[in-house]
Write a protein that holds these residues in place. Structure first.
Motif, PDB file in Angstrom:
ATOM      1  N   PHE A  89      38.650  29.617  40.561  1.00 18.73           N
ATOM      2  CA  PHE A  89      38.967  30.940  40.028  1.00 18.73           C
ATOM      3  C   PHE A  89      40.208  30.882  39.138  1.00 18.73           C
ATOM      4  O   PHE A  89      40.870  31.895  38.922  1.00 18.73           O
ATOM      5  CB  PHE A  89      39.223  31.922  41.178  1.00 18.73           C
ATOM      6  N   SER A  90      40.523  29.724  38.614  1.00 19.38           N
ATOM      7  CA  SER A  90      41.746  29.557  37.830  1.00 19.38           C
ATOM      8  C   SER A  90      41.754  30.487  36.624  1.00 19.38           C
ATOM      9  O   SER A  90      40.773  30.596  35.882  1.00 19.38           O
ATOM     10  CB  SER A  90      41.872  28.108  37.352  1.00 19.38           C
ATOM     11  N   GLY A  91      42.876  31.171  36.447  1.00 21.74           N
ATOM     12  CA  GLY A  91      43.033  32.061  35.309  1.00 21.74           C
ATOM     13  C   GLY A  91      42.227  33.337  35.377  1.00 21.74           C
ATOM     14  O   GLY A  91      42.174  34.094  34.393  1.00 21.74           O
ATOM     15  N   CYS A  92      41.600  33.620  36.512  1.00 21.02           N
ATOM     16  CA  CYS A  92      40.737  34.801  36.622  1.00 21.02           C
ATOM     17  C   CYS A  92      41.522  36.066  36.956  1.00 21.02           C
ATOM     18  O   CYS A  92      42.576  36.018  37.588  1.00 21.02           O
ATOM     19  CB  CYS A  92      39.679  34.590  37.709  1.00 21.02           C
ATOM     20  N   ARG A  93      40.965  37.187  36.551  1.00 21.72           N
ATOM     21  CA  ARG A  93      41.467  38.495  36.991  1.00 21.72           C
ATOM     22  C   ARG A  93      40.718  38.853  38.273  1.00 21.72           C
ATOM     23  O   ARG A  93      39.499  39.002  38.266  1.00 21.72           O
ATOM     24  CB  ARG A  93      41.221  39.552  35.926  1.00 21.72           C
ATOM     25  N   LEU A  94      41.459  38.995  39.355  1.00 25.71           N
ATOM     26  CA  LEU A  94      40.878  39.330  40.658  1.00 25.71           C
ATOM     27  C   LEU A  94      41.609  40.512  41.299  1.00 25.71           C
ATOM     28  O   LEU A  94      41.625  40.657  42.518  1.00 25.71           O
ATOM     29  CB  LEU A  94      40.939  38.111  41.581  1.00 25.71           C
TER      30      LEU A  94
END
Length: 376
Positions: free
Chosen positions: A279-284
């Motif tokens: 999930f690197s760099g993801c908006r969560l």
């Protein structure tokens, strides 16, 4: 008599030695795989160079497949080498692929060690177990060691896919990098799909929840927000810069799935399997990961049934207000992640890497706080 000896040899010698050797490889892989990736990347670079040269000099068609193949003949001869081929859309029917080789001695030296152990113990069976028997066993068991080559290839492709030598290739709209046995089953470790696709059509397709359909697929810059993709098997799929905000992804198989800088704001991944997901760099922000299972390593550290899972990666992800309660995130990596107001109640965090700047801020239990690794 020979049949009884073989059964005894298999149970009391072969299987224990195989298990011990694989556990040794597992430990070494965990500690040294970062260094081992360079050989794969270089082999990939070289075959790309060969293919590009052919394209410039002889008008070679766009490349669609790059395949790393285990050669049982080489293994039988004691040569730790895989064949590397770059082919056009005809794949195995391409009569003029570009060739290279890949040195896999980092993995197959463990196979040689196993062979020597079995050869040393075979004489105890007073001629009932002979050297050709050991060689047949080695050829059979080699596929278990080959699984580490697949795992390393998937890891190495994170860097190899950015090489100028690959990006400068004339490539088909769909490109696959595969690792397997020569002219036999292989596994996709990287996929690129640049076909023009309509967001609504792909979204509707995913919502059909077809079995054995979506794993290893690649989705590029698609707006898939607000979809119901729950209970889908999306293992080892690639979502590159996609919009998945407010989507339902509960109880999905997301093992090894890469969400490279995608938008998952407000999405629900509750109860999903996320071992090795990226999930690197993801908006969560506000995402629900409650009860997800994503522990790093072997399912049972004392036994071996497959290579252990890589760590779940949340590097530079924004998890503001995310719900990670009851999740199994042992070994997960949160380097440079935003974790404000995230919920951690009941989460298993042993060996998870968290930013030191949150040491005094995160609402962790004493047990969780002692189990994590704080890193600047």
């Amino acid at each position: 008599m020979r049949e009884e000896a073989m059964l005894h040899f298999e149970k009391h010698v072969v299987q224990p030695r195989v298990r011990e050797t694989l556990l040794s490889l597992e430990r070494d892989y965990d500690a040294r795989s970062d260094g081992w990736t360079s050989g794969f990347v270089e082999a990939f670079r070289n075959v790309c160079l060969q293919a590009r040269k052919r394209q410039k000099e002889a008008g070679k068609a766009p490349i669609a497949y790059i395949t790393f193949s285990m050669l049982r003949t080489a293994l039988a001869d004691g040569r730790d080498v895989y064949l590397v081929e770059a082919a056009d859309q005809r794949w195995f029917l391409d009569r003029e692929p570009s060739f290279g080789s890949y040195d896999v001695s980092w993995a197959f030296r463990y196979v040689r060690r196993l062979r020597e152990q079995l050869r040393l113990e075979a004489p105890a069976y007073k001629g009932a177990i002979v050297e050709p028997d050991v060689d047949r066993i080695i050829l059979r068991e080699a596929v278990k060691f080959h699984q580490y080559v697949v795992r390393l290839g998937r890891k190495a492709m994170e860097h190899a896919a950015r090489l100028p030598e690959f990006l400068e290739l004339e490539r088909a709209e769909e490109v696959e990098v595969r690792i397997g046995e020569y002219w036999d089953a292989s596994e996709v470790v990287f996929k690129e799909d640049r076909r023009p696709r309509k967001d609504k059509a792909v979204k509707a397709w995913l919502e059909e929840r077809k079995e054995y359909t979506y794993a290893y697929e690649a989705f590029e810059k698609l707006d898939l927000a607000g979809g119901d993709y729950s209970r889908n098997d999306l293992r080892y799929a690639w979502f590159r810069s996609c919009r998945l905000s407010r989507s339902r992804l509960e109880q999905c198989v997301l093992i090894g799935t890469s969400f490279g800088r995608s938008d998952l704001e407000g999405s629900d991944l509750s109860g999903s399997l996320i071992h090795g997901a990226d999930f690197s760099g993801c908006r969560l922000e506000g995402a629900r990961l409650k009860g997800t299972l994503g522990a790093k390593g072997l399912t049972d550290p004392a036994h071996w049934d497959m290579p252990g899972y890589p760590a779940v990666r949340f590097v530079e992800a924004d998890l503001t207000g995310a719900d990670l309660s009851e999740a199994d995130l042992r070994g997960a990596v949160f380097t440079n992640a935003r974790l404000d107001d995230a919920q951690w109640q009941g989460a298993r965090m042993d060996g998870a890497v968290l930013p030191a700047s949150y040491r005094e801020i995160l609402p962790l239990s004493d047990e969780q706080r002692q189990a994590v690794i704080w890193m600047d």
